[in-house]
Enzyme design. Structure first.
Site, mmCIF file in Angstrom:
data_model
loop_
_atom_site.group_PDB
_atom_site.id
_atom_site.type_symbol
_atom_site.label_atom_id
_atom_site.label_comp_id
_atom_site.label_asym_id
_atom_site.label_seq_id
_atom_site.Cartn_x
_atom_site.Cartn_y
_atom_site.Cartn_z
ATOM 1 C CG ASP A 90 -2.230 -0.741 0.999
ATOM 2 O OD1 ASP A 90 -2.591 -0.962 -0.174
ATOM 3 O OD2 ASP A 90 -2.879 -1.113 1.999
ATOM 4 C CG HIS A 189 -8.049 7.417 4.197
ATOM 5 N ND1 HIS A 189 -7.370 6.500 3.417
ATOM 6 C CD2 HIS A 189 -7.519 7.322 5.440
ATOM 7 C CE1 HIS A 189 -6.465 5.887 4.167
ATOM 8 N NE2 HIS A 189 -6.536 6.361 5.394
ATOM 9 C CB CYS A 287 -4.864 7.297 -2.486
ATOM 10 S SG CYS A 287 -6.548 7.300 -1.915
HETATM 11 N N1 ARG Z 1 -5.323 0.122 0.845
HETATM 12 C C1 ARG Z 1 -5.067 1.404 1.421
HETATM 13 C C2 ARG Z 1 -5.668 1.486 2.807
HETATM 14 O O1 ARG Z 1 -6.715 0.942 3.025
HETATM 15 C C3 ARG Z 1 -5.619 2.495 0.542
HETATM 16 C C4 ARG Z 1 -5.275 3.870 1.023
HETATM 17 C C5 ARG Z 1 -5.908 4.948 0.213
HETATM 18 N N2 ARG Z 1 -5.384 6.206 0.551
HETATM 19 C C6 ARG Z 1 -6.089 7.340 0.708
HETATM 20 N N3 ARG Z 1 -5.455 8.438 0.927
HETATM 21 N N4 ARG Z 1 -7.397 7.326 0.717
HETATM 22 O O2 ARG Z 1 -5.127 2.072 3.706
#
Ligand code: ARG
Length: 294
Positions: A90, A189, A287
């Site tokens: 990630d 988020h 992201c």
């Molecule tokens: N797989 C990551 C998580 O769940 C994705 C993060 C996405 N990042 C963001 N800034 N929304 O943490």
């Protein structure tokens, strides 16, 4: 009008003043940190978009990420890169690596152990570039949950960052911090449900998905941003709001078609990028982007 009296010192200022008079939106230069998805895959599930049983294709992720990189280059952004670390799939979602403002980096402290080591990795990168790094006490996932509009920092909580990190933020940066509570696990988020279109602020400076927030947060958003774009469910389903803007150009998910039209109606210029492979990890344009305000 004051603007006409201004002594114009260079061509760039002149262009700014002219486009201001014409009512056009003005781009400001951006510096961002990104991380190539060399080790991208989905092998754990920490948000509803992730399904480890479904295959992922790292080559496709790399190709798509490259189109985002190229788009930023074309828009004249300065791009910094952090070395991807094997075993941290990630890490491509650089927004979560911290929050950088006034030359100070507030380090990330991840909610899930799977991403834990990313915090120190990003913090080390910041320190090596001469930024003052503040070690986080509270759980927080950086710019994924903290977005600056005008002199205010909007801070998300509910799924990842603890509300206590919002108090930490306001102590570090001495700015107003407004807490927004997220209620839909698919929009975990803040940057999945709220987009900053013009970081100078103003009534049409943001877009958001109303149903991703609790009632109090919605009321607050309506008051602060009466002309905000409200995202449709179809745009939200492709993480359309997870976008990055320089105040004029807005880089968005290619499939967020209504959002693109709404942006144009408010004088912004949308640029679509296809990051479908990275959507399998629950992330999009924003992201993959950490803004460096240094
Ligand atoms: N797989 C990551 C998580 O769940 C994705 C993060 C996405 N990042 C963001 N800034 N929304 O943490």
């Amino acid at each position: 009008m004051m603007g006409h009296m201004t002594v114009v010192e260079d061509r760039e200022t002149l262009l700014d003043v002219e486009s201001d008079v014409l009512g056009e939106r003005v781009a400001s230069p951006k510096t961002v940190l990104m991380c190539r998805p060399e080790h991208f895959t989905v092998r754990y599930r920490i948000n509803p978009w992730m399904e480890p049983a479904n295959p992922t294709d790292t080559e496709v992720a790399l190709r798509q990420w490259q189109t985002l990189y190229d788009t930023y280059r074309r828009l004249g952004y300065h791009i910094e890169l952090i070395e991807p670390i094997p075993g941290l799939p990630d890490m491509v979602y650089a927004a979560n690596g911290g929050f950088v403002l006034d030359g100070v980096a507030y380090g990330a402290r991840f909610h899930y152990a799977e991403r834990g080591p990313e915090g120190p990795a990003y913090a080390m990168w910041f320190a090596e570039r001469g930024l003052e790094v503040v070690d986080p006490v509270s759980v927080n996932e950086g710019e994924g949950d903290f977005l600056k509009v005008g002199e205010t920092i909007f801070a998300g909580t509910g799924f990842r960052s603890d509300a206590a990190s919002h108090a930490e933020l306001s102590r570090i940066y001495d700015r107003e911090v407004v807490t927004l509570r997220l209620v839909d696990p698919s929009f975990y988020h803040l940057d999945t449900a709220f987009a900053v279109l013009d970081d100078a602020g103003g009534p049409a400076s943001v877009a958001y998905l109303p149903r991703a927030f609790d009632g109090a947060s919605r009321t607050l958003l309506e008051k602060r941003f009466p002309d905000a774009i409200h995202a449709t469910d179809a745009d939200a389903a492709v993480l359309g709001l997870n976008s990055f803007s320089d105040g004029r150009n807005v880089v968005i998910a290619a499939r967020a078609e209504t959002f693109a039209r709404d942006l144009e109606a408010r004088g912004y210029v949308p640029h679509g990028v296809d990051l479908s492979e990275l959507l399998l990890g629950g992330g999009g344009v924003k992201c993959c982007t950490l803004e460096l305000r240094w």
